[in-house]
Scaffold this motif. Structure first.
Motif, PDB file in Angstrom:
ATOM      1  N   PHE A   1     -14.975  10.350  11.130  1.00 23.24           N
ATOM      2  CA  PHE A   1     -14.672  11.691  11.037  1.00 23.24           C
ATOM      3  C   PHE A   1     -13.147  12.398  10.876  1.00 23.24           C
ATOM      4  CE2 PHE A   1     -13.927  10.778  15.693  1.00 23.24           C
ATOM      5  CZ  PHE A   1     -12.630  11.451  16.010  1.00 23.24           C
ATOM      6  N   HIS A   2     -12.158  11.203  11.040  1.00 23.33           N
ATOM      7  CA  HIS A   2     -10.973  11.695  10.888  1.00 23.33           C
ATOM      8  C   HIS A   2     -10.407  11.821   9.338  1.00 23.33           C
ATOM      9  CE1 HIS A   2     -10.321   9.650  14.876  1.00 23.33           C
ATOM     10  NE2 HIS A   2      -9.223  10.709  14.989  1.00 23.33           N
ATOM     11  N   LEU A   3     -11.199  11.364   8.423  1.00 22.86           N
ATOM     12  CA  LEU A   3     -11.163  11.260   7.299  1.00 22.86           C
ATOM     13  C   LEU A   3     -11.214  12.899   6.590  1.00 22.86           C
ATOM     14  CD1 LEU A   3     -13.158   8.464   5.774  1.00 22.86           C
ATOM     15  CD2 LEU A   3     -10.722   8.509   6.359  1.00 22.86           C
ATOM     16  N   VAL A   4     -12.224  13.447   7.181  1.00 19.99           N
ATOM     17  CA  VAL A   4     -12.094  15.097   6.738  1.00 19.99           C
ATOM     18  C   VAL A   4     -10.923  16.013   7.603  1.00 19.99           C
ATOM     19  CG1 VAL A   4     -14.273  15.054   5.707  1.00 19.99           C
ATOM     20  CG2 VAL A   4     -14.127  15.404   8.334  1.00 19.99           C
ATOM     21  N   LYS A   5     -10.196  15.199   8.631  1.00 18.28           N
ATOM     22  CA  LYS A   5      -9.397  16.075   9.271  1.00 18.28           C
ATOM     23  C   LYS A   5      -7.833  15.724   8.525  1.00 18.28           C
ATOM     24  CE  LYS A   5     -11.808  16.025  13.496  1.00 18.28           C
ATOM     25  NZ  LYS A   5     -11.951  17.718  13.838  1.00 18.28           N
ATOM     26  N   ASP A   6      -6.734  16.091   9.408  1.00 18.51           N
ATOM     27  CA  ASP A   6      -5.458  15.980   8.664  1.00 18.51           C
ATOM     28  C   ASP A   6      -4.950  14.389   8.407  1.00 18.51           C
ATOM     29  OD1 ASP A   6      -5.478  15.551  11.335  1.00 18.51           O
ATOM     30  OD2 ASP A   6      -3.470  16.746  11.980  1.00 18.51           O
ATOM     31  N   VAL A   7      -5.551  13.490   9.365  1.00 17.88           N
ATOM     32  CA  VAL A   7      -5.282  12.148   9.258  1.00 17.88           C
ATOM     33  C   VAL A   7      -5.712  11.647   7.802  1.00 17.88           C
ATOM     34  CG1 VAL A   7      -5.921   9.860  10.024  1.00 17.88           C
ATOM     35  CG2 VAL A   7      -5.391  11.773  11.590  1.00 17.88           C
ATOM     36  N   GLY A   8      -6.873  12.162   7.401  1.00 16.27           N
ATOM     37  CA  GLY A   8      -7.477  11.608   6.086  1.00 16.27           C
ATOM     38  C   GLY A   8      -7.218  12.652   5.173  1.00 16.27           C
ATOM     39  N   GLN A   9      -6.872  13.788   5.369  1.00 17.40           N
ATOM     40  CA  GLN A   9      -6.785  14.825   4.122  1.00 17.40           C
ATOM     41  C   GLN A   9      -5.490  14.735   3.482  1.00 17.40           C
ATOM     42  OE1 GLN A   9      -9.741  17.363   3.006  1.00 17.40           O
ATOM     43  NE2 GLN A   9     -10.143  15.443   3.703  1.00 17.40           N
ATOM     44  N   ILE A  10      -4.355  14.551   4.271  1.00 17.47           N
ATOM     45  CA  ILE A  10      -3.131  14.523   3.988  1.00 17.47           C
ATOM     46  C   ILE A  10      -2.860  13.172   2.908  1.00 17.47           C
ATOM     47  CG2 ILE A  10      -0.532  13.996   4.691  1.00 17.47           C
ATOM     48  CD1 ILE A  10      -1.185  15.813   7.023  1.00 17.47           C
ATOM     49  N   PRO A  11      -3.177  11.881   3.309  1.00 19.92           N
ATOM     50  CA  PRO A  11      -3.196  10.923   2.408  1.00 19.92           C
ATOM     51  C   PRO A  11      -3.876  11.037   1.145  1.00 19.92           C
ATOM     52  CG  PRO A  11      -4.331  10.278   4.089  1.00 19.92           C
ATOM     53  CD  PRO A  11      -3.673  11.591   4.669  1.00 19.92           C
TER      54      PRO A  11
ATOM     55  N   CYS B   1       6.604  23.562   7.795  1.00 22.72           N
ATOM     56  CA  CYS B   1       5.333  24.251   8.513  1.00 22.72           C
ATOM     57  C   CYS B   1       4.230  23.575   7.544  1.00 22.72           C
ATOM     58  CB  CYS B   1       5.286  25.726   8.294  1.00 22.72           C
ATOM     59  SG  CYS B   1       3.862  26.378   9.266  1.00 22.72           S
ATOM     60  N   VAL B   2       3.486  22.858   8.162  1.00 17.69           N
ATOM     61  CA  VAL B   2       2.214  22.239   7.376  1.00 17.69           C
ATOM     62  C   VAL B   2       0.946  22.557   8.322  1.00 17.69           C
ATOM     63  CG1 VAL B   2       0.989  20.277   6.276  1.00 17.69           C
ATOM     64  CG2 VAL B   2       3.446  20.609   6.103  1.00 17.69           C
ATOM     65  N   PRO B   3       0.294  23.903   8.112  1.00 17.03           N
ATOM     66  CA  PRO B   3      -1.088  24.005   9.004  1.00 17.03           C
ATOM     67  C   PRO B   3      -2.022  23.186   8.387  1.00 17.03           C
ATOM     68  CG  PRO B   3      -0.799  25.653   7.102  1.00 17.03           C
ATOM     69  CD  PRO B   3       0.591  24.728   7.225  1.00 17.03           C
ATOM     70  N   ASN B   4      -3.077  23.029   8.969  1.00 16.12           N
ATOM     71  CA  ASN B   4      -4.193  22.426   8.693  1.00 16.12           C
ATOM     72  C   ASN B   4      -4.868  23.100   7.726  1.00 16.12           C
ATOM     73  OD1 ASN B   4      -3.845  19.973   9.932  1.00 16.12           O
ATOM     74  ND2 ASN B   4      -4.611  20.775  11.868  1.00 16.12           N
ATOM     75  N   GLY B   5      -5.927  22.472   6.982  1.00 17.88           N
ATOM     76  CA  GLY B   5      -6.599  23.215   6.004  1.00 17.88           C
ATOM     77  C   GLY B   5      -7.928  22.546   5.488  1.00 17.88           C
ATOM     78  N   VAL B   6      -8.457  23.291   4.415  1.00 17.57           N
ATOM     79  CA  VAL B   6      -9.826  22.769   3.879  1.00 17.57           C
ATOM     80  C   VAL B   6      -9.710  22.435   2.407  1.00 17.57           C
ATOM     81  CG1 VAL B   6     -11.192  24.187   5.634  1.00 17.57           C
ATOM     82  CG2 VAL B   6     -10.624  24.921   3.382  1.00 17.57           C
ATOM     83  N   ASP B   7     -10.625  21.553   2.125  1.00 19.30           N
ATOM     84  CA  ASP B   7     -10.628  21.334   0.585  1.00 19.30           C
ATOM     85  C   ASP B   7     -11.558  22.263  -0.156  1.00 19.30           C
ATOM     86  OD1 ASP B   7     -11.021  19.975  -1.605  1.00 19.30           O
ATOM     87  OD2 ASP B   7     -11.661  18.096  -1.038  1.00 19.30           O
ATOM     88  N   ASP B   8     -10.700  23.188  -1.031  1.00 15.47           N
ATOM     89  CA  ASP B   8     -11.320  24.104  -1.580  1.00 15.47           C
ATOM     90  C   ASP B   8     -12.420  23.580  -2.575  1.00 15.47           C
ATOM     91  OD1 ASP B   8     -11.646  26.601  -2.708  1.00 15.47           O
ATOM     92  OD2 ASP B   8      -9.743  26.624  -3.711  1.00 15.47           O
ATOM     93  N   GLU B   9     -12.075  22.743  -3.265  1.00 14.99           N
ATOM     94  CA  GLU B   9     -12.761  21.982  -4.306  1.00 14.99           C
ATOM     95  C   GLU B   9     -14.331  21.643  -3.877  1.00 14.99           C
ATOM     96  OE1 GLU B   9     -10.471  19.428  -6.754  1.00 14.99           O
ATOM     97  OE2 GLU B   9      -9.097  20.841  -7.454  1.00 14.99           O
ATOM     98  N   LEU B  10     -14.054  20.868  -2.778  1.00 16.14           N
ATOM     99  CA  LEU B  10     -15.207  20.110  -2.112  1.00 16.14           C
ATOM    100  C   LEU B  10     -16.311  21.289  -1.687  1.00 16.14           C
ATOM    101  CD1 LEU B  10     -16.619  17.676  -1.013  1.00 16.14           C
ATOM    102  CD2 LEU B  10     -15.460  17.930   1.179  1.00 16.14           C
ATOM    103  N   ILE B  11     -15.836  22.194  -1.078  1.00 16.34           N
ATOM    104  CA  ILE B  11     -16.665  23.344  -0.540  1.00 16.34           C
ATOM    105  C   ILE B  11     -17.261  24.056  -1.764  1.00 16.34           C
ATOM    106  CG2 ILE B  11     -16.747  25.577   0.580  1.00 16.34           C
ATOM    107  CD1 ILE B  11     -14.477  24.454   2.356  1.00 16.34           C
ATOM    108  N   ASN B  12     -16.301  24.378  -2.568  1.00 19.70           N
ATOM    109  CA  ASN B  12     -17.060  25.128  -3.928  1.00 19.70           C
ATOM    110  C   ASN B  12     -18.082  24.592  -4.732  1.00 19.70           C
ATOM    111  OD1 ASN B  12     -16.195  28.001  -4.055  1.00 19.70           O
ATOM    112  ND2 ASN B  12     -14.263  26.786  -3.724  1.00 19.70           N
TER     113      ASN B  12
END
Length: 382
Positions: free
Chosen positions: A15-25, A181-192
């Protein structure tokens, strides 16, 4: 030749892979400038998100080991052998474990860069003005020395909101120039690519909350107490996430006392399928968070992306995600306050197509990894 970006996070689960731990790298890799790897123990039997959600991201599993001066021996061994090949070392949180990792890396690779994502709850920090308060029971001068060492060994820090950034720089002026400042985000391409976003007219009268239901942090009992005081009319409430065993009696007692709410309040359990989770955000009009403390929950970004109107206690990130209350309601952590916010939001005409669209536009400008990650890459490659 691409540079190497390595995230050390021993606790990594799927589950960390879709949070900042996975998304940033992952997005550092997608920038085209880096090869990204997460270094971790193998904490999940499988990591299915590697197949789609973060395809191309690598995980290097290390054996579990004992501790040396609070640090994991396996990570120290990894750094001994690999530091010279790492261009950017990424760690999470300001904590005692990281000090030795940073020191060892800088000794072995003086030209290498270090990046620490803080992810702290500003309200908690304000009470103690010390990064290390919960980790060390030591005297003040030693705390200051450890903090200064951590600051000197780190080339770049990030925090989730400008409010937190400004506050930390006042406390630690040496952070000026190395705290962004680096807020957490979502993957725009994956969702679409996986879902068709609903218009406001296609949405349902649904309120959702997403997280670990029943933990002290999430304060789920406050949401239940607020529901008791709210005239839900034709609205439904969904609690999405694993339910703590200790909270199950609270749920049973709630439905015994208010049996008429069984048709309006639902507990889904954990939803690991991202498309299924996105469908809940897609259907909902309101997202509610009643947490006692937060850094910047990923659920904030997810909810905003789908146009959910946010009702939240004033935790870190809540002001940012609602654009200082313009796109949501920040309510005091009391049942009457949350219920009052619900009453306003579910009233006829309060939420509409324009509000839904404003939230979506704000999210796309501020809360997608595609927009956020360049803040990091631009720092290391000006």
């Amino acid at each position: 030749m691409k540079k190497s970006f390595v995230t050390i996070f021993p606790e990594t689960e799927n589950f960390h892979l879709v949070k900042d731990v996975g998304q940033i790298p992952y997005f550092m890799g997608k920038s085209g400038e880096y090869d990204s790897t997460i270094v971790s123990y193998k904490n999940s039997p499988e990591y299915p998100y590697l197949e789609k959600e973060v395809k191309g991201l690598k995980i290097s599993f290390i054996p579990r080991s004992g501790k040396f001066l609070y640090s994991d021996v396996s990570i120290l061994k990894y750094l001994f052998s690999e530091s010279i090949n790492i261009d950017v070392l990424n760690l999470f949180h300001f904590k005692k474990d990281n000090l030795l990792y940073l020191l060892l890396y800088k000794i072995l690779n003086p030209k290498g860069k270090t990046y620490v994502k803080l992810d702290i709850d500003l309200n908690f920090f304000k009470n103690y003005n010390s990064f290390f308060f919960s980790d060390f029971k030591l005297k003040n001068h030693l705390l200051k020395s450890l903090t200064k060492l951590h600051l000197n060994l780190t080339d770049l820090f990030s925090i989730e909101t400008e409010e937190a950034r400004g506050y930390l720089i006042k406390i630690y002026p040496e952070l000026e120039g190395k705290l962004i400042c680096v807020p957490n985000g979502v993957d725009d391409e994956l969702i679409n690519s996986s879902i068709s976003l609903k218009t406001f007219e296609e949405k349902e009268n649904i309120i959702i909350t997403v997280g670990r239901i029943g933990t002290a942090q999430k304060n789920s009992e406050l949401l239940l107490e607020s529901i008791k005081l709210t005239d839900l009319r034709d609205w439904k409430v969904y609690f999405i996430g694993d339910v703590e065993e200790s909270f199950k009696n609270t749920i049973s007692n709630f439905f015994e006392t208010y049996p008429h709410l069984k048709d309006q309040v639902f507990f889904t359990g954990n939803i690991s399928d991202r498309k299924q989770l996105f469908e809940f955000y897609n259907r909902a009009k309101i997202f509610c968070l009643t947490s006692r403390f937060e850094g910047f929950p990923i659920a904030f970004a997810e909810a905003s992306y789908f146009g959910n109107y946010i009702i939240s206690t004033p935790v870190s990130g809540s002001s940012y995600v609602t654009d200082s209350g313009r796109l949501g309601i920040l309510a005091e952590a009391k049942p009457e306050a949350i219920a009052g916010a619900f009453g306003k939001a579910v009233s006829e005409g309060y939420l509409n197509r324009d509000v839904d669209q404003e939230i979506k536009v704000y999210a796309r400008l501020n809360l997608t990894w595609q927009k956020i990650i360049p803040r990091i890459t631009n720092y290391f490659n000006p």
